[in-house]
Design a protein around this motif. Structure first.
Motif, mmCIF file in Angstrom:
data_model
loop_
_atom_site.group_PDB
_atom_site.id
_atom_site.type_symbol
_atom_site.label_atom_id
_atom_site.label_comp_id
_atom_site.label_asym_id
_atom_site.label_seq_id
_atom_site.Cartn_x
_atom_site.Cartn_y
_atom_site.Cartn_z
ATOM 1 N N ALA A 144 -3.164 -7.991 -6.635
ATOM 2 C CA ALA A 144 -2.054 -6.796 -6.081
ATOM 3 C C ALA A 144 -2.355 -6.547 -5.094
ATOM 4 O O ALA A 144 -2.945 -6.892 -3.947
ATOM 5 N N GLU A 145 -1.593 -5.853 -4.249
ATOM 6 C CA GLU A 145 -1.168 -5.515 -3.000
ATOM 7 C C GLU A 145 -1.188 -4.097 -2.386
ATOM 8 O O GLU A 145 -0.401 -3.553 -3.228
ATOM 9 N N GLN A 146 -1.401 -3.765 -1.185
ATOM 10 C CA GLN A 146 -1.199 -1.682 -1.315
ATOM 11 C C GLN A 146 0.099 -1.125 -0.998
ATOM 12 O O GLN A 146 0.541 -2.969 -0.420
ATOM 13 N N ASP A 147 0.855 -0.722 -1.678
ATOM 14 C CA ASP A 147 2.361 -0.125 -1.026
ATOM 15 C C ASP A 147 1.921 0.556 -1.594
ATOM 16 O O ASP A 147 1.649 1.856 -2.422
ATOM 17 N N LEU A 148 2.178 1.442 -0.148
ATOM 18 C CA LEU A 148 2.001 3.005 0.407
ATOM 19 C C LEU A 148 3.362 3.569 0.363
ATOM 20 O O LEU A 148 3.268 5.284 0.222
ATOM 21 N N SER A 149 4.632 2.677 0.599
ATOM 22 C CA SER A 149 5.980 3.715 -0.071
ATOM 23 C C SER A 149 6.406 4.009 -1.309
ATOM 24 O O SER A 149 7.219 5.056 -0.900
#
Length: 51
Positions: free
Chosen positions: A42-47
């Motif tokens: 998983a990757e961080q996605d603050l959008s």
């Protein structure tokens, strides 16, 4: 989960259940059942936070 340091891993789940209009909750510890699951990367996605 696998500990990075070789120490214990602790897990719990929180259950929410309203009763008579009052939010009630419990925290239950999860015993080690020696089960294994594969978790995808998983990757961080603050959008998703902005609008």
């Amino acid at each position: 989960m696998e500990p990075q340091s070789g120490g214990p891993v602790h897990a719990a789940r929180t259950l929410l259940l309203p009763e008579d209009g009052i939010e009630m909750f419990t925290v239950q510890t999860l015993p080690d059942d020696r089960g294994l699951v594969e978790v995808p990367a998983a990757e961080q996605d603050l959008s998703v936070l902005g609008d």
